[in-house]
Enzyme design. Structure first.
Site, PDB file in Angstrom:
ATOM      1  N   GLY A 193       0.756  -1.242   0.000  1.00 40.17           N
ATOM      2  CA  GLY A 193       0.000   0.000   0.000  1.00 40.17           C
ATOM      3  C   GLY A 193       0.781   1.284   0.000  1.00 40.17           C
TER       4      GLY A 193
ATOM      5  N   GLU B 109       3.586  -6.766   2.008  1.00 41.98           N
ATOM      6  CA  GLU B 109       3.597  -7.166   0.594  1.00 41.98           C
ATOM      7  C   GLU B 109       3.462  -5.957  -0.318  1.00 41.98           C
ATOM      8  OE1 GLU B 109       0.700 -10.271   0.716  1.00 41.98           O
ATOM      9  OE2 GLU B 109      -0.971  -8.870   0.857  1.00 41.98           O
ATOM     10  N   PRO B 110       4.558  -5.213  -0.452  1.00 45.20           N
ATOM     11  CA  PRO B 110       4.526  -4.040  -1.332  1.00 45.20           C
ATOM     12  C   PRO B 110       4.606  -4.423  -2.803  1.00 45.20           C
ATOM     13  CG  PRO B 110       6.725  -4.329  -0.393  1.00 45.20           C
ATOM     14  CD  PRO B 110       5.851  -5.394   0.209  1.00 45.20           C
ATOM     15  N   GLY B 111       3.879  -3.693  -3.619  1.00 46.39           N
ATOM     16  CA  GLY B 111       3.972  -3.859  -5.068  1.00 46.39           C
ATOM     17  C   GLY B 111       4.468  -2.556  -5.671  1.00 46.39           C
TER      18      GLY B 111
ATOM     19  N   ARG C 211      -4.168   3.877 -15.955  1.00 47.68           N
ATOM     20  CA  ARG C 211      -4.383   4.536 -14.663  1.00 47.68           C
ATOM     21  C   ARG C 211      -4.984   5.951 -14.760  1.00 47.68           C
ATOM     22  NH1 ARG C 211      -1.316   5.555 -11.227  1.00 47.68           N
ATOM     23  NH2 ARG C 211      -2.486   4.751  -9.454  1.00 47.68           N
TER      24      ARG C 211
ATOM     25  N   TYR D 166      -8.409   6.004 -12.699  1.00 43.79           N
ATOM     26  CA  TYR D 166      -8.368   6.644 -11.371  1.00 43.79           C
ATOM     27  C   TYR D 166      -8.145   8.151 -11.439  1.00 43.79           C
ATOM     28  CZ  TYR D 166      -6.821   1.812 -10.641  1.00 43.79           C
ATOM     29  OH  TYR D 166      -6.675   0.458 -10.689  1.00 43.79           O
TER      30      TYR D 166
ATOM     31  N   CYS E 292      -9.319   5.206 -29.755  1.00 45.16           N
ATOM     32  CA  CYS E 292     -10.583   5.818 -30.176  1.00 45.16           C
ATOM     33  C   CYS E 292     -11.464   6.141 -28.980  1.00 45.16           C
ATOM     34  CB  CYS E 292     -11.351   4.858 -31.065  1.00 45.16           C
ATOM     35  SG  CYS E 292     -10.392   4.266 -32.412  1.00 45.16           S
ATOM     36  N   GLU E 293     -10.966   6.951 -28.089  1.00 41.82           N
ATOM     37  CA  GLU E 293     -11.721   7.331 -26.889  1.00 41.82           C
ATOM     38  C   GLU E 293     -11.277   8.716 -26.489  1.00 41.82           C
ATOM     39  OE1 GLU E 293     -13.151   5.248 -24.012  1.00 41.82           O
ATOM     40  OE2 GLU E 293     -13.097   3.321 -25.042  1.00 41.82           O
TER      41      GLU E 293
ATOM     42  N   TYR F  15       1.471  -1.403 -12.262  1.00 37.46           N
ATOM     43  CA  TYR F  15       0.097  -1.469 -12.780  1.00 37.46           C
ATOM     44  C   TYR F  15      -0.049  -0.808 -14.165  1.00 37.46           C
ATOM     45  CZ  TYR F  15      -0.602  -2.636  -7.865  1.00 37.46           C
ATOM     46  OH  TYR F  15      -0.501  -3.206  -6.633  1.00 37.46           O
TER      47      TYR F  15
HETATM   48  N1  LLP Z   1      -1.544  -7.124  -1.160  1.00 39.40           N
HETATM   49  C1  LLP Z   1      -2.822  -7.192  -1.538  1.00 39.40           C
HETATM   50  C2  LLP Z   1      -3.706  -8.184  -0.937  1.00 39.40           C
HETATM   51  C3  LLP Z   1      -3.302  -6.311  -2.517  1.00 39.40           C
HETATM   52  O1  LLP Z   1      -4.574  -6.366  -2.868  1.00 39.40           O
HETATM   53  C4  LLP Z   1      -2.419  -5.370  -3.108  1.00 39.40           C
HETATM   54  C5  LLP Z   1      -2.887  -4.461  -4.138  1.00 39.40           C
HETATM   55  C6  LLP Z   1      -1.075  -5.364  -2.689  1.00 39.40           C
HETATM   56  C7  LLP Z   1      -0.684  -6.252  -1.697  1.00 39.40           C
HETATM   57  C8  LLP Z   1      -0.064  -4.418  -3.250  1.00 39.40           C
HETATM   58  O2  LLP Z   1      -0.366  -3.105  -2.956  1.00 39.40           O
HETATM   59  P1  LLP Z   1       0.629  -1.923  -3.358  1.00 39.40           P
HETATM   60  O3  LLP Z   1       1.853  -2.013  -2.510  1.00 39.40           O
HETATM   61  O4  LLP Z   1       0.974  -2.081  -4.791  1.00 39.40           O
HETATM   62  O5  LLP Z   1      -0.160  -0.713  -3.099  1.00 39.40           O
HETATM   63  N2  LLP Z   1      -4.426  -1.093 -10.089  1.00 39.40           N
HETATM   64  C9  LLP Z   1      -4.339  -0.157  -8.991  1.00 39.40           C
HETATM   65  C10 LLP Z   1      -3.783  -0.776  -7.748  1.00 39.40           C
HETATM   66  C11 LLP Z   1      -4.593  -1.916  -7.227  1.00 39.40           C
HETATM   67  C12 LLP Z   1      -3.969  -2.524  -6.019  1.00 39.40           C
HETATM   68  C13 LLP Z   1      -4.682  -3.749  -5.614  1.00 39.40           C
HETATM   69  N3  LLP Z   1      -4.082  -4.452  -4.541  1.00 39.40           N
HETATM   70  C14 LLP Z   1      -3.510   1.052  -9.431  1.00 39.40           C
HETATM   71  O6  LLP Z   1      -3.023   1.067 -10.563  1.00 39.40           O
HETATM   72  O7  LLP Z   1      -3.364   1.996  -8.682  1.00 39.40           O
END
Ligand code: LLP
Length: 429
Positions: free
Chosen positions: A249, A287-289, A327, A331, A358-359, A387
């Site tokens: 997050g 769990e960072p993404g 994105r 969003y 085309c949008e 993402y």
């Molecule tokens: N763990 C769980 C269970 C999650 O659902 C997510 C993201 C993460 C970890 C990783 O979160 P992060 O560190 O990346 O914030 N498509 C959207 C983001 C959707 C995130 C969904 N879950 C965007 O482009 O902003």
């Protein structure tokens, strides 16, 4: 208005180590991106490999300075391709997969099954069976139905965590809030379902409840809600809870105005929060993404047409758009833009960077200050590493861009560009 001649150096938005070179070109991972555009074509995602490794290490070091019982999971939904899985496996991270497909990619990339955590609010039998047969370490159960189905397909113990919706609303876009009671994810605390899930799991034959999980949302700058989420989880925990997964997050800087907390601060809040609330401190998982990969990448485009509507606005159209970065449309996300082949010139022209789809919603950056653009310029949007590729599509028959890894001046293709024939590859005559 940004007229700074060099918006790259010292910027939190661009990959670490980015600079403007002697030719006035943007350099990422030691590579001149104008040369990369010529060599690999556009659009293209260019990731600085060292940036991702540095972020993984920042997380590890921040934890190691505070505790020796932690685990960092790469939330692979942010960048699900083999080279990213491999890089984070090499860095010693575990992995969070959100589907059978991500599980497949993680295992094929070399993640040891025991380092895999599987999520999903509606895992199919086929996905659960894959996870069980592969012997993955942990499954995060998300519904009563899943608890029963998973137990029934096992003939050995399986470690599980329970996904809890702690009733916390994170301050972020509503589409990426996940912790509030009214959510499709997990078991609510307020309505007593989480407590019932604990009982149900414990009453199964094969499921071993080892942990609790909560993820309150994404692109978060305000850390206090995490403390409240930890407090909420503590109300469910007992001596048998060995793992506490407090999600990902952490937000990133998409533009110079964004000031997200540092990785170290984020880790500090979580570790201290858990320590304060728990008598017996469990292993802390995160769990960072986005914060591992988001700033590591820039997208390269070529300017194709420039349309000036006097007194209204100037559209600069590039060769990608919502098919490589959804994105802004989904969003209202904001990005910066830079003319990479004149990166040392003042950003004195206000334009709207439009895609080729085309949008009318296909606008990548609504109000960008760039050096006066010309057809043929290489236009870059930074902070597209999370993402972007993950949510890419073939809308309008557009082949998806390649992924290039840049490091110390060398570039390699880690995902090739799709071809027009790829667009037909699954069609049955
Ligand atoms: N763990 C769980 C269970 C999650 O659902 C997510 C993201 C993460 C970890 C990783 O979160 P992060 O560190 O990346 O914030 N498509 C959207 C983001 C959707 C995130 C969904 N879950 C965007 O482009 O902003």
């Amino acid at each position: 208005m940004t007229t700074k001649a060099n918006p790259v150096e010292g910027s939190a938005v661009y990959p670490l180590g980015s600079r403007v070179n002697e030719r006035g070109h943007l350099e990422v991972g030691g590579c001149d991106v104008v040369e990369l555009a010529a060599e690999f074509g556009t659009p293209a995602y260019v990731y600085a490999e060292d940036d991702m490794r540095a972020r993984a290490r920042a997380y590890k070091e921040a934890f190691a300075a505070r505790t020796d019982d932690f685990e960092i999971l790469f939330a692979s939904k942010a960048a699900p391709f083999t080279a990213a899985y491999r890089l984070f496996a090499e860095e010693g991270l575990s992995v969070d997969v959100a589907s059978g497909g991500e599980l497949h990619m993680a295992l094929r990339a070399g993640f040891a099954p025991e380092r895999v955590y599987m999520h999903g609010n509606n895992k199919t039998d086929a996905e659960l069976r894959y996870a069980v047969e592969a012997g993955i370490g942990h499954i995060i159960v998300d519904s009563f139905d899943e608890i029963r189905r998973l137990d029934a397909m096992l003939d050995r113990p399986q470690d599980v965590l329970i996904r809890v919706t702690p009733g916390i609303k994170a301050d972020t876009h509503s589409y990426i809030q996940t912790g509030q009671l009214d959510s499709k994810f997990g078991f609510g605390l307020e309505d007593g379902l989480a407590a019932r899930a604990v009982e149900e799991v414990r009453a199964t034959r094969n499921l071993r409840l080892v942990g609790l999980h909560a993820h309150i949302g994404s692109q978060i700058f305000e850390l206090e809600p995490y403390v409240r989420a930890i407090e909420a989880l503590a109300t469910l925990a007992d001596d048998e809870i060995e793992l506490l997964n407090v999600g990902g997050g952490l937000g990133i800087a998409y533009t110079a105005e964004d000031e997200p907390p540092a990785i170290e601060t984020y880790v500090d809040v979580k570790v201290n929060g858990v320590r304060r609330v728990f008598d017996r401190v469990p292993r802390i998982l995160i769990e960072p993404g986005r914060s591992l990969v988001g700033n590591a990448c820039v997208t390269l485009y070529t300017v194709g047409t420039i349309k000036e509507i006097p007194g209204v606005r100037t559209y600069v159209a590039v060769d990608g758009g919502m098919s490589d970065n959804l994105r802004p449309m989904l969003y209202g996300a904001r990005y910066e833009a830079l003319i990479a082949n004149r990166a040392n010139q003042p950003a004195d022209t206000l334009v709207t960077v439009a895609g080729m789809h085309c949008e009318s919603s296909d606008m990548i950056v609504r109000d960008a200050h760039v050096a006066a653009p010309r057809v043929g310029d290489v236009l870059v949007t930074p902070a597209t590493g999370a993402y972007g590729y993950a949510m890419a599509s073939n809308y309008n028959g557009v082949p998806r861009p390649p992924v290039i890894f840049a490091k110390d001046g060398d570039a390699r293709v880690v995902v090739r560009r799709e071809t027009w024939d790829d667009l037909l590859a699954r069609d049955v005559e």
